[in-house]
Motif scaffolding. Structure first.
Motif, PDB file in Angstrom:
ATOM      1  N   ALA A 105       0.847  -1.203   0.000  1.00  0.00           N
ATOM      2  CA  ALA A 105       0.000   0.000   0.000  1.00  0.00           C
ATOM      3  C   ALA A 105       0.881   1.250   0.000  1.00  0.00           C
ATOM      4  N   VAL A 106       1.975   1.204   0.758  1.00  0.00           N
ATOM      5  CA  VAL A 106       2.896   2.343   0.827  1.00  0.00           C
ATOM      6  C   VAL A 106       3.602   2.518  -0.520  1.00  0.00           C
ATOM      7  N   ARG A 121       8.004  -2.218  -9.109  1.00  0.00           N
ATOM      8  CA  ARG A 121       6.923  -3.152  -8.734  1.00  0.00           C
ATOM      9  C   ARG A 121       6.352  -2.766  -7.379  1.00  0.00           C
ATOM     10  N   GLU A 122       5.043  -2.673  -7.315  1.00  0.00           N
ATOM     11  CA  GLU A 122       4.394  -2.305  -6.047  1.00  0.00           C
ATOM     12  C   GLU A 122       3.807  -3.558  -5.386  1.00  0.00           C
ATOM     13  N   ASP A 123       4.536  -4.683  -5.514  1.00  0.00           N
ATOM     14  CA  ASP A 123       4.064  -5.954  -4.945  1.00  0.00           C
ATOM     15  C   ASP A 123       4.948  -6.437  -3.801  1.00  0.00           C
ATOM     16  N   GLY A 124       5.864  -5.565  -3.349  1.00  0.00           N
ATOM     17  CA  GLY A 124       6.728  -5.931  -2.223  1.00  0.00           C
ATOM     18  C   GLY A 124       7.837  -6.908  -2.574  1.00  0.00           C
ATOM     19  N   SER A 125       7.973  -7.237  -3.872  1.00  0.00           N
ATOM     20  CA  SER A 125       8.924  -8.297  -4.244  1.00  0.00           C
ATOM     21  C   SER A 125      10.390  -7.863  -4.103  1.00  0.00           C
ATOM     22  N   GLN A 267      12.096   7.160  -0.979  1.00  0.00           N
ATOM     23  CA  GLN A 267      12.421   6.641  -2.316  1.00  0.00           C
ATOM     24  C   GLN A 267      13.327   5.420  -2.254  1.00  0.00           C
ATOM     25  N   ILE A 268      14.228   5.406  -1.272  1.00  0.00           N
ATOM     26  CA  ILE A 268      15.137   4.263  -1.136  1.00  0.00           C
ATOM     27  C   ILE A 268      14.454   3.114  -0.384  1.00  0.00           C
ATOM     28  N   ASN A 269      13.703   3.445   0.658  1.00  0.00           N
ATOM     29  CA  ASN A 269      13.182   2.393   1.531  1.00  0.00           C
ATOM     30  C   ASN A 269      12.047   1.585   0.893  1.00  0.00           C
ATOM     31  N   ILE A 270      11.265   2.208  -0.004  1.00  0.00           N
ATOM     32  CA  ILE A 270      10.233   1.401  -0.673  1.00  0.00           C
ATOM     33  C   ILE A 270      10.859   0.477  -1.726  1.00  0.00           C
ATOM     34  N   ARG A 271      12.161   0.663  -1.994  1.00  0.00           N
ATOM     35  CA  ARG A 271      12.906  -0.273  -2.857  1.00  0.00           C
ATOM     36  C   ARG A 271      13.712  -1.248  -2.006  1.00  0.00           C
ATOM     37  N   ALA A 272      13.347  -1.391  -0.746  1.00  0.00           N
ATOM     38  CA  ALA A 272      14.057  -2.277   0.189  1.00  0.00           C
ATOM     39  C   ALA A 272      15.516  -1.860   0.348  1.00  0.00           C
TER      40      ALA A 272
END
Ligand SMILES: [Fe+2]
Length: 293
Positions: A105-106, A121-125, A267-272
């Protein structure tokens, strides 16, 4: 009558980062065992756009000195005040990265805010594993459990490992209170429910904060108990109603500035923790959305 077995009492090593007021934890069952690293920090200088690994290297030193095997590199949420060092730590030490499954969701919200590339990808992968409320995981002999604690963000989770709970951005130390709820997807009423869930744990449960912002009168501290929070937390001690909390939190949030590192951090953290794809000159760039936040 049988006495119930007391919960495990893991070793908890906290490393405080003075630049972002963040505490990174290494949780284990003694030298030579498995460990989890929770909420690591990649140092970032917004003036130069340069990252460094001074904080993360302290985590690596501790892990190596204690001959720990890294099972997990966990995030309590997508932080807005620091960048995660998860990929760097994984490269050096191994382990699986994980975060709450609502991270999707984030990712969805911020893909829109930053107009990210189609390939995002907005699927957490980007994470090795997405964790659900109530899900169990192993750290060698230790058993951990995920507690969904939304409110600060929709994807916030706490990690319960034996008698220790890593609360992320829900509660702060009793004299500091609670985390803000005004980021996209945040909600004060939801945070109140999450806090009550944490504070319904046994009174002596050890609670470990993700941050400390101490008043001048005391040194940095990041460990407390359910009993201390219920008695003394300035925002949510026992007796504070949901309506009182929501009013206080909403008024207070309206006075807060955005965290200094929110744009780079998100921006960095949603890309793990990975940098955005480099452009044709080989350099990765961050964006500044104007008049959006
Ligand atoms: Fe946060």
């Amino acid at each position: 009558m049988t006495t119930p077995t007391p919960p495990a009492r893991p070793h908890v090593h906290g490393l405080f980062d003075p630049a972002t007021w963040t505490v990174t934890y290494v949780v284990h069952n003694g030298p030579g065992t498995a460990c989890a690293i929770i909420d690591s920090v990649l140092d970032y200088d917004p003036k130069s756009g340069r990252t460094r690994t001074t904080s993360a290297d302290k985590v690596i030193d501790y892990v190596q000195q204690n001959q720990l095997r890294v099972a997990w590199i966990l995030e309590t949420h997508a932080h807005a005040d620091h960048l995660t060092a998860a990929p760097y730590l994984k490269g050096k030490l191994g382990g699986k990265t994980a975060i709450g499954h609502q991270i999707t969701a984030v990712q969805k919200v911020f893909k829109g805010v930053f107009n990210l590339e189609d390939g995002f990808r907005e699927d957490g992968s980007q994470f090795d594993q997405l964790l659900k409320d109530g899900e169990s995981f192993r750290i060698g002999d230790l058993s951990g459990q995920v507690m969904a604690v939304p409110g600060h963000t929709p994807a916030c989770v706490a990690y319960q490992i034996g008698d220790a709970v890593f609360v992320g951005d829900t509660l702060f130390m009793p004299d500091v209170g609670t985390a803000r709820c005004d980021f996209p997807g945040g909600d004060a009423r939801t945070l109140y429910a999450s806090v009550r869930k944490l504070l319904s744990l046994p009174a002596q449960t050890r609670l470990f904060m993700c941050h400390d912002y101490p008043p001048d009168s005391r040194p940095i501290a990041f460990e407390t108990t359910v009993a201390e929070q219920r008695a003394h937390n300035i925002h949510v001690h026992d007796g504070i109603s949901e309506a009182q909390f929501v009013q206080m939190r909403t008024q207070r949030d309206a006075t807060l500035e955005m965290p200094v590192l929110i744009l780079p951090a998100v921006q960095i953290n949603i890309r793990a923790g990975e940098l955005p794809p480099p452009e044709s000159n080989g350099t990765a760039y961050l964006k500044v959305p104007l008049n959006r936040l």
